[in-house]
Design a protein around this motif. Structure first.
Motif, PDB file in Angstrom:
ATOM      1  N   LYS A 276      25.740  42.972  25.581  1.00  0.00           N
ATOM      2  CA  LYS A 276      26.786  42.467  24.695  1.00  0.00           C
ATOM      3  C   LYS A 276      27.414  41.219  25.295  1.00  0.00           C
ATOM      4  O   LYS A 276      27.775  41.180  26.471  1.00  0.00           O
ATOM      5  CB  LYS A 276      27.875  43.525  24.488  1.00  0.00           C
ATOM      6  N   GLY A 277      27.523  40.174  24.472  1.00  0.00           N
ATOM      7  CA  GLY A 277      28.052  38.909  24.953  1.00  0.00           C
ATOM      8  C   GLY A 277      29.564  38.886  25.035  1.00  0.00           C
ATOM      9  O   GLY A 277      30.266  39.813  24.615  1.00  0.00           O
ATOM     10  N   SER A 278      30.062  37.795  25.552  1.00  0.00           N
ATOM     11  CA  SER A 278      31.499  37.613  25.752  1.00  0.00           C
ATOM     12  C   SER A 278      32.235  37.648  24.415  1.00  0.00           C
ATOM     13  O   SER A 278      31.844  36.988  23.460  1.00  0.00           O
ATOM     14  CB  SER A 278      31.747  36.275  26.449  1.00  0.00           C
TER      15      SER A 278
ATOM     16  N   ILE B 195      31.437  38.183  31.912  1.00  0.00           N
ATOM     17  CA  ILE B 195      31.600  38.385  33.344  1.00  0.00           C
ATOM     18  C   ILE B 195      30.952  39.681  33.807  1.00  0.00           C
ATOM     19  O   ILE B 195      30.578  39.834  34.972  1.00  0.00           O
ATOM     20  CB  ILE B 195      33.107  38.359  33.708  1.00  0.00           C
ATOM     21  N   ASP B 196      30.773  40.654  32.902  1.00  0.00           N
ATOM     22  CA  ASP B 196      30.200  41.946  33.267  1.00  0.00           C
ATOM     23  C   ASP B 196      28.673  41.960  33.256  1.00  0.00           C
ATOM     24  O   ASP B 196      28.060  43.007  33.489  1.00  0.00           O
ATOM     25  CB  ASP B 196      30.707  43.040  32.313  1.00  0.00           C
ATOM     26  N   THR B 197      28.058  40.825  32.990  1.00  0.00           N
ATOM     27  CA  THR B 197      26.590  40.772  32.897  1.00  0.00           C
ATOM     28  C   THR B 197      25.922  41.283  34.169  1.00  0.00           C
ATOM     29  O   THR B 197      24.910  42.001  34.115  1.00  0.00           O
ATOM     30  CB  THR B 197      26.137  39.339  32.584  1.00  0.00           C
ATOM     31  N   ALA B 198      26.476  40.947  35.326  1.00  0.00           N
ATOM     32  CA  ALA B 198      25.865  41.371  36.594  1.00  0.00           C
ATOM     33  C   ALA B 198      25.814  42.885  36.706  1.00  0.00           C
ATOM     34  O   ALA B 198      24.834  43.453  37.211  1.00  0.00           O
ATOM     35  CB  ALA B 198      26.640  40.782  37.770  1.00  0.00           C
ATOM     36  N   MET B 199      26.867  43.571  36.250  1.00  0.00           N
ATOM     37  CA  MET B 199      26.894  45.033  36.296  1.00  0.00           C
ATOM     38  C   MET B 199      25.675  45.612  35.589  1.00  0.00           C
ATOM     39  O   MET B 199      25.070  46.579  36.040  1.00  0.00           O
ATOM     40  CB  MET B 199      28.182  45.534  35.628  1.00  0.00           C
ATOM     41  N   HIS B 200      25.298  45.017  34.486  1.00  0.00           N
ATOM     42  CA  HIS B 200      24.191  45.527  33.677  1.00  0.00           C
ATOM     43  C   HIS B 200      22.838  45.112  34.238  1.00  0.00           C
ATOM     44  O   HIS B 200      21.882  45.889  34.227  1.00  0.00           O
ATOM     45  CB  HIS B 200      24.345  45.039  32.237  1.00  0.00           C
TER      46      HIS B 200
ATOM     47  N   ASP C 111      45.527  25.546  41.642  1.00  0.00           N
ATOM     48  CA  ASP C 111      44.394  25.604  40.713  1.00  0.00           C
ATOM     49  C   ASP C 111      44.650  26.483  39.500  1.00  0.00           C
ATOM     50  O   ASP C 111      43.799  26.570  38.608  1.00  0.00           O
ATOM     51  CB  ASP C 111      43.146  26.143  41.439  1.00  0.00           C
ATOM     52  N   SER C 112      45.778  27.163  39.458  1.00  0.00           N
ATOM     53  CA  SER C 112      46.038  28.092  38.360  1.00  0.00           C
ATOM     54  C   SER C 112      46.272  27.348  37.050  1.00  0.00           C
ATOM     55  O   SER C 112      46.887  26.277  37.040  1.00  0.00           O
ATOM     56  CB  SER C 112      47.269  28.951  38.661  1.00  0.00           C
ATOM     57  N   PRO C 113      45.809  27.914  35.941  1.00  0.00           N
ATOM     58  CA  PRO C 113      46.163  27.338  34.639  1.00  0.00           C
ATOM     59  C   PRO C 113      47.676  27.343  34.461  1.00  0.00           C
ATOM     60  O   PRO C 113      48.384  28.136  35.080  1.00  0.00           O
ATOM     61  CB  PRO C 113      45.489  28.281  33.634  1.00  0.00           C
ATOM     62  N   ALA C 114      48.166  26.475  33.605  1.00  0.00           N
ATOM     63  CA  ALA C 114      49.604  26.423  33.323  1.00  0.00           C
ATOM     64  C   ALA C 114      50.059  27.733  32.685  1.00  0.00           C
ATOM     65  O   ALA C 114      49.274  28.426  32.030  1.00  0.00           O
ATOM     66  CB  ALA C 114      49.907  25.260  32.392  1.00  0.00           C
TER      67      ALA C 114
ATOM     68  N   GLU D 206      44.806  37.621  34.551  1.00  0.00           N
ATOM     69  CA  GLU D 206      45.474  36.958  33.424  1.00  0.00           C
ATOM     70  C   GLU D 206      45.303  35.447  33.498  1.00  0.00           C
ATOM     71  O   GLU D 206      45.100  34.785  32.467  1.00  0.00           O
ATOM     72  CB  GLU D 206      46.961  37.322  33.402  1.00  0.00           C
ATOM     73  N   TYR D 207      45.367  34.890  34.692  1.00  0.00           N
ATOM     74  CA  TYR D 207      45.250  33.443  34.859  1.00  0.00           C
ATOM     75  C   TYR D 207      43.941  33.060  35.553  1.00  0.00           C
ATOM     76  O   TYR D 207      43.876  32.098  36.294  1.00  0.00           O
ATOM     77  CB  TYR D 207      46.476  32.898  35.599  1.00  0.00           C
ATOM     78  N   TRP D 208      42.912  33.828  35.286  1.00  0.00           N
ATOM     79  CA  TRP D 208      41.567  33.581  35.776  1.00  0.00           C
ATOM     80  C   TRP D 208      41.025  32.316  35.114  1.00  0.00           C
ATOM     81  O   TRP D 208      41.166  32.120  33.904  1.00  0.00           O
ATOM     82  CB  TRP D 208      40.715  34.773  35.377  1.00  0.00           C
ATOM     83  N   ALA D 209      40.373  31.467  35.877  1.00  0.00           N
ATOM     84  CA  ALA D 209      39.772  30.256  35.304  1.00  0.00           C
ATOM     85  C   ALA D 209      38.773  30.613  34.210  1.00  0.00           C
ATOM     86  O   ALA D 209      38.653  29.908  33.198  1.00  0.00           O
ATOM     87  CB  ALA D 209      39.099  29.438  36.397  1.00  0.00           C
ATOM     88  N   LEU D 210      38.053  31.733  34.393  1.00  0.00           N
ATOM     89  CA  LEU D 210      37.075  32.145  33.381  1.00  0.00           C
ATOM     90  C   LEU D 210      37.769  32.589  32.098  1.00  0.00           C
ATOM     91  O   LEU D 210      37.263  32.368  30.996  1.00  0.00           O
ATOM     92  CB  LEU D 210      36.203  33.279  33.926  1.00  0.00           C
ATOM     93  N   GLU D 211      38.924  33.232  32.238  1.00  0.00           N
ATOM     94  CA  GLU D 211      39.680  33.628  31.048  1.00  0.00           C
ATOM     95  C   GLU D 211      40.217  32.389  30.337  1.00  0.00           C
ATOM     96  O   GLU D 211      40.207  32.303  29.106  1.00  0.00           O
ATOM     97  CB  GLU D 211      40.837  34.550  31.455  1.00  0.00           C
ATOM     98  N   GLU D 212      40.665  31.418  31.104  1.00  0.00           N
ATOM     99  CA  GLU D 212      41.149  30.170  30.527  1.00  0.00           C
ATOM    100  C   GLU D 212      40.031  29.466  29.769  1.00  0.00           C
ATOM    101  O   GLU D 212      40.232  28.942  28.666  1.00  0.00           O
ATOM    102  CB  GLU D 212      41.685  29.257  31.643  1.00  0.00           C
ATOM    103  N   ALA D 213      38.827  29.482  30.345  1.00  0.00           N
ATOM    104  CA  ALA D 213      37.680  28.855  29.675  1.00  0.00           C
ATOM    105  C   ALA D 213      37.358  29.569  28.368  1.00  0.00           C
ATOM    106  O   ALA D 213      37.029  28.940  27.362  1.00  0.00           O
ATOM    107  CB  ALA D 213      36.465  28.875  30.602  1.00  0.00           C
ATOM    108  N   LYS D 214      37.476  30.905  28.371  1.00  0.00           N
ATOM    109  CA  LYS D 214      37.228  31.672  27.143  1.00  0.00           C
ATOM    110  C   LYS D 214      38.247  31.290  26.071  1.00  0.00           C
ATOM    111  O   LYS D 214      37.902  31.126  24.900  1.00  0.00           O
ATOM    112  CB  LYS D 214      37.316  33.172  27.433  1.00  0.00           C
TER     113      LYS D 214
END
Length: 680
Positions: A53-55, A109-114, A337-340, A401-409
């Motif tokens: 399942k994708g993001s 982000i969970d792709t590696a688990m699978h 480096d944190s998002p605003a 919550e302020y993960w760069a990957l979450e910000e990108a999403k």
């Protein structure tokens, strides 16, 4: 259309079955995968693939296009270049180099688990019972007690490549295991077949739930606190409607939001209990939960029977304290480096005795935030029943919550539509011009309340617009103030408030002066003049309470400026509406509320008024056939064009956009050009 790969068909069926049951996972939570072979179109040889399942997808409604498809050899080879946990975010970009074919969803982000777990089928889920064990203070001990060695405890780790390596190692080291409990987070299960993986997932969930039921404390949240028991339903919902616009106003301080109200038994019981304040302060734990609900709710902890005025008096200080607390949380953990900061207003507001108010960028997001908080309540109940609730730490929450990957999403989301977050209340919206207006506003992103004298037709029209996350139908006799108030109360409980009001309800009787009765006069003035006044008056209370501005638009008429023959009552009522526009524009401007009007003429096709006999009467007046009336009106205009309901809807939409942010008190003619009705 190419035939679906059997492995993909099994995966979709399993995902939908698991995801459609809220006991197994929350909306858009968790992910599933399957491994299998397919012919490589380049080499003609079999290649091992991972479908996962994708993001951003939802298991309950997952379709094949929602899967990411990766080459398993390349996916597993990433372990050899993995730079370590400090740089594991880089691995998400590396997944793109493992993709097979074109199309498909972005890997999560969970792709590696699978991919790394050596099992043909893997499920990662967020069931309330599983998270209850995962967030219990002695979760590791409980996991061993409940499952023996069949399910293995994995300490909290942020989702990512290292967590995938950890679970893969757990499976290698524990060949008897069918899954894991992930500390603070959820569960993972696997199987050699799709059926086995699903059965193992369900067994873990059901076993945990049964253990809590059979061994948990009877009242894990403590006794009911004095003064916090739920109010009777009618009183509770009346108070909720009184508070809702004010609460939405504070939740919109940084950015506008749509609201949702929930007074279900689970919510009201939690809000009434002794442990609620302490547990609410601890916040949610599962990443899916707090990404939707923020780390903690705003609790308006006053007695249930406190007058609404007393609650409103307390709100500004409570809101500012919440904002200060959230800003301090951000500042404690933010780095260069944190998002605003994304806004310091609450996503969840809890009012004991009344219910839960939740907020988001659209109705679905607001509703789902509420559903997630109920998940969190269930988690807290289970953890407290067996042990004590201990969510992941605040710093870990911030990192997610302020993960760069979450910000990108978040940045990948499509741009919002022009009327996103706005709630429209349209009267007479089950047919004709009102229905066209409601449809246009919904298409432009607004949530719409279809208000009509005929409740069944209002509900049917709302369903056509997309159902309760987009539109609701309410009964509204605009000539009755109690009915108007009730309809607006339904609006604020459905969507949090109202931003855009369209006074469209109307009717007409075409008669000469000497044939116009007092009853004819009163009926038309009651619906259009008095009705618009009552709707505007009661909507203005909501608009000013929110403090976020808004729009009121009157559907008046060309006849408000220049009347044709034999319609004295109708034209006089429309002239009354037209002057209300001017008067209210002057009065409500101080609150940022714009008031404008639209003057249509000759709207025959699709018009409820014309279909109700007005068309036949006007045709008789002009000595033509009724079916020729639209063409007749068109020919007397400057542009020689027939006016349709959607043309009126276009004008309403335009007036409510930022393009008209500095315009109030305006009447826009939508009549194809009637020189005698020019405003001067």
């Amino acid at each position: 259309m190419p035939e679906l790969h059997p492995t993909v068909a099994e995966l979709i069926a399993r995902s939908n079955a698991l995801g459609s049951d809220p006991r197994n996972t929350n909306f858009a939570g968790g992910n599933t995968s399957a491994k299998g072979t397919e012919t490589d179109p380049v080499t003609g040889e079999d290649v091992e693939l991972l479908w996962v399942k994708g993001s951003g997808g939802d298991l309950g409604t997952l379709k094949p296009e929602g899967l990411a498809v990766l080459r398993l050899d390349r996916m597993r080879a990433l372990a050899g270049v993995y730079p370590g946990v400090e740089r594991e975010d880089e691995m998400v970009a590396a997944f793109d180099y493992c993709l097979h074919g074109k199309g498909g969803a972005a890997p999560s982000i969970d792709t590696a688990m699978h991919g790394l777990v050596d099992a043909a089928h893997v499920d990662h889920l967020h069931p309330d019972s599983g998270i209850a064990i995962a967030t219990a203070a002695d979760g590791e001990k409980l996991t061993a007690e409940i499952f023996g060695g069949t399910v293995v405890w994995v300490p909290w780790r942020r989702p990512g490549f290292q967590l995938g390596l950890d679970i893969a190692e757990v499976k290698r080291a524990n060949p008897q295991a069918v899954g894991t409990v992930l500390g603070g987070h959820g569960i993972t299960a696997w199987g050699d077949t799709s059926e086995e993986a699903e059965a193992n997932s369900r067994w873990i969930i059901e076993t945990a739930a049964r253990h809590i039921e059979e061994n948990g404390a009877a009242e894990p949240f403590g006794a009911v606190r004095p003064g916090r028991a739920p109010l009777p339903e009618a009183e509770r919902r009346a108070k909720a409607a009184a508070l809702a616009p004010h609460l939405r106003g504070i939740a919109s301080a940084d950015r506008p939001v749509v609201g949702h109200f929930d007074d279900s038994d689970a919510v009201l019981d939690f809000l009434s209990r002794e442990r609620m304040p302490a547990l609410a302060e601890l916040g949610t734990s599962c990443p899916d939960h707090f990404l939707r609900t923020k780390v903690k709710p705003l609790v308006v902890d006053l007695p249930a029977d406190a007058p609404a005025e007393e609650v409103l008096e307390a709100l500004p200080a409570l809101h500012e304290a919440y904002r200060a607390d959230y800003r301090a949380y951000y500042e404690r953990y933010a780095t260069g480096d944190s998002p605003a900061i994304r806004g310091a207003d609450p996503a969840v507001v809890l009012v004991p005795g009344v219910g839960m108010f939740t907020y988001g960028a659209d109705k679905q997001t607001a509703r789902v935030a509420g559903e997630f908080y109920i998940n969190a309540i269930n988690v807290m109940r289970g953890a407290e029943a067996l042990s004590s609730y201990r969510p992941i730490g605040e710093e870990e929450k911030f990192r997610i919550e302020y993960w760069a990957l979450e910000e990108a999403k978040l940045k990948r989301r499509p741009a919002p539509k022009p009327l996103a977050t706005r709630v429209a209340f349209v009267t007479g919206a089950a047919s004709g011009i009102g229905k066209a207006v409601a449809g246009r506003l919904a298409a432009e992103g607004a949530c719409v309340v279809v208000a009509d004298l005929d409740l069944d037709k209002a509900r049917a029209a709302a369903e056509e617009l997309g159902g309760p996350d987009t539109a609701v139908g309410v009964a509204a006799d605009v000539s009755d103030e109690a009915a108007v108030r009730a309809a607006l109360d339904e609006a604020v409980l459905a969507f949090g408030g109202v931003d855009l009001v369209v006074n469209n309800a109307g009717l007409s009787l075409s008669k000469p002066l000497l044939e116009t009765t007092e009853k004819d006069w009163d009926l038309q003035h009651d619906v259009m003049a008095k009705g618009s006044f009552l709707v505007s008056k009661n909507a203005a209370r909501i608009l000013t309470a929110q403090g976020t501005g808004g729009d009121i638009v009157y559907i008046a008429s060309k006849n408000s400026v220049f009347a044709g023959p034999n319609n004295v009552a109708y034209s006089a009522a429309k002239a009354d509406q037209a002057h209300q526009v001017r008067l209210l524009a002057a009065e409500l401007g101080a609150h940022g509320v714009r008031v404008n009007g639209v003057n249509p003429d000759g709207v025959v096709r699709g018009s409820g008024i014309f279909a109700g006999g007005w068309g036949a009467q006007r045709a008789k007046t002009y000595g033509i056939e009724e079916e020729d009336l639209g063409a007749f009106y068109a020919q007397r205009t400057i542009l020689k064009r027939e006016v349709l309901p959607e043309h009126v809807a276009n004008a309403v939409f335009a007036l409510c956009t930022d393009d008209f942010s500095h315009t109030t008190g305006l009447h826009v003619p939508v009549d194809a050009g009637v020189a005698a009705a020019f405003l001067r």
